[in-house]
Design a protein around this motif. Structure first.
Motif, mmCIF file in Angstrom:
data_model
loop_
_atom_site.group_PDB
_atom_site.id
_atom_site.type_symbol
_atom_site.label_atom_id
_atom_site.label_comp_id
_atom_site.label_asym_id
_atom_site.label_seq_id
_atom_site.Cartn_x
_atom_site.Cartn_y
_atom_site.Cartn_z
ATOM 1 N N SER A 58 2.764 -25.901 -76.558
ATOM 2 C CA SER A 58 2.435 -24.819 -75.623
ATOM 3 C C SER A 58 3.655 -23.951 -75.356
ATOM 4 O O SER A 58 3.557 -22.720 -75.272
ATOM 5 N N ARG A 62 4.339 -19.882 -76.019
ATOM 6 C CA ARG A 62 4.857 -18.942 -75.022
ATOM 7 C C ARG A 62 6.072 -18.198 -75.574
ATOM 8 O O ARG A 62 6.238 -16.999 -75.342
ATOM 9 N N ASP A 86 5.564 -21.625 -63.067
ATOM 10 C CA ASP A 86 4.901 -22.641 -63.880
ATOM 11 C C ASP A 86 4.224 -21.975 -65.072
ATOM 12 O O ASP A 86 4.326 -20.765 -65.278
ATOM 13 N N ASN A 88 1.165 -21.249 -65.711
ATOM 14 C CA ASN A 88 0.171 -20.224 -65.383
ATOM 15 C C ASN A 88 0.830 -18.895 -65.039
ATOM 16 O O ASN A 88 0.291 -17.829 -65.339
ATOM 17 N N LEU A 91 1.667 -17.330 -68.298
ATOM 18 C CA LEU A 91 0.473 -16.841 -68.976
ATOM 19 C C LEU A 91 -0.025 -15.539 -68.355
ATOM 20 O O LEU A 91 -0.422 -14.607 -69.064
ATOM 21 N N ARG A 92 -0.012 -15.468 -67.010
ATOM 22 C CA ARG A 92 -0.460 -14.239 -66.351
ATOM 23 C C ARG A 92 0.470 -13.081 -66.678
ATOM 24 O O ARG A 92 0.027 -11.948 -66.921
ATOM 25 N N ARG A 95 -0.117 -12.080 -70.284
ATOM 26 C CA ARG A 95 -1.401 -11.389 -70.432
ATOM 27 C C ARG A 95 -1.278 -9.934 -70.008
ATOM 28 O O ARG A 95 -1.779 -9.022 -70.674
#
Length: 271
Positions: A58, A62, A86, A88, A91-92, A95
């Motif tokens: 993972s 990233r 963290d 998330n 990821l946000r 995105r």
């Protein structure tokens, strides 16, 4: 040997070769990331082989996204190791930045689609077409100014020959690579990367690689380009628009890298 039920069996992890194959990078790249502490295989099999866990894979993904967005590896490491963020959060953030980039690329694709039937190729495009492909920041007079400066040089001959061989698809890729590179420059400037550092020199060499699309760029030529980036109001405004003070900083980076390669920035000429 007893394994914690909440922890995957390390024998289910991925060897470096298998991980490289699955994520689409070279084994050499993963070894380099391991050496610099960016992504390290955190598990070992019962036989003692180091393997990548699910969390490691993972993290690799990233890294790949941040790299695609133009972040230097050193900055990616700092971002991923931020104790206040963290997975998330990353990821946000990714995105959001990816959506911005997708929107820009979609605009570029639309411009290229309008030109697919054009008979002329490469940089021998009309000024309007150049702006359509490269965006509102593109200045067609840059090509005209370059021809006035270097039209009699061997490098201009290389430029005309190589540019004429590029298709519109090729130019789309060049535009995307240029955008990614300039994003990396802006991030480095905002992160106060020091001219002469390994990271700054890496950007200078990445610039030389990008220039090879057009001509064989020496360190002396980069010094001449660095002077132009500061002295020419159009170039200076372009770079400073990416990040405050970027034009002067970029010149300093090019000068320092040239000096490290045996070129005196004070006397360098277009050769």
């Amino acid at each position: 040997m007893h394994h914690d039920a909440a922890r995957p069996d390390p024998d289910d992890g991925l060897t470096v070769g298998r991980a490289a194959e699955l994520v689409g990078v070279s084994v050499r790249t993963l070894h380099h990331w391991d050496q610099i502490g960016l992504v390290r295989p955190s598990d070992r099999t019962r036989a003692g082989y180091r393997v990548y866990s699910g969390e490691d894979v993972s993290r690799i993904h990233r890294v790949l996204v941040y790299r695609e967005l133009g972040f230097p590896l050193a900055q990616i490491g700092r971002i991923l190791d931020d104790p206040d963020a963290d997975a998330n959060v990353h990821l946000r953030r990714q995105r959001s930045e990816l959506l911005d980039r997708i929107e820009r690329l979609q605009r570029m694709v639309g411009a290229v689609d309008q030109m697919l039937d054009a008979s002329r190729r490469g940089m021998r495009l009309t000024p309007e077409q150049q702006v359509a492909i490269f965006g509102a920041d593109w200045r067609p007079e840059w090509v005209e100014g370059a021809e006035q400066r270097w039209g009699d040089s061997d490098q201009w001959g290389q430029y005309e020959q190589r540019a004429a061989a590029l298709s519109t698809d090729d130019w789309e890729k060049v535009a995307a690579e240029t955008e990614s590179f300039e994003a990396a420059l802006a991030h480095a400037r905002r992160s106060s990367v020091a001219p002469g550092s390994a990271e700054a020199n890496g950007l200078a060499e990445r610039h030389r690689d990008l220039m090879r699309t057009y001509f064989d760029c020496t360190h002396s030529m980069q010094v001449c380009m660095g002077r132009m980036f500061v002295q020419d109001p159009g170039f200076a405004a372009h770079y400073d628009g990416l990040a405050p003070g970027l034009a002067q900083w970029w010149q300093d980076v090019l000068f320092a890298n040239a000096a490290a390669n045996g070129v005196d920035p004070q006397t360098a000429e277009w050769e």
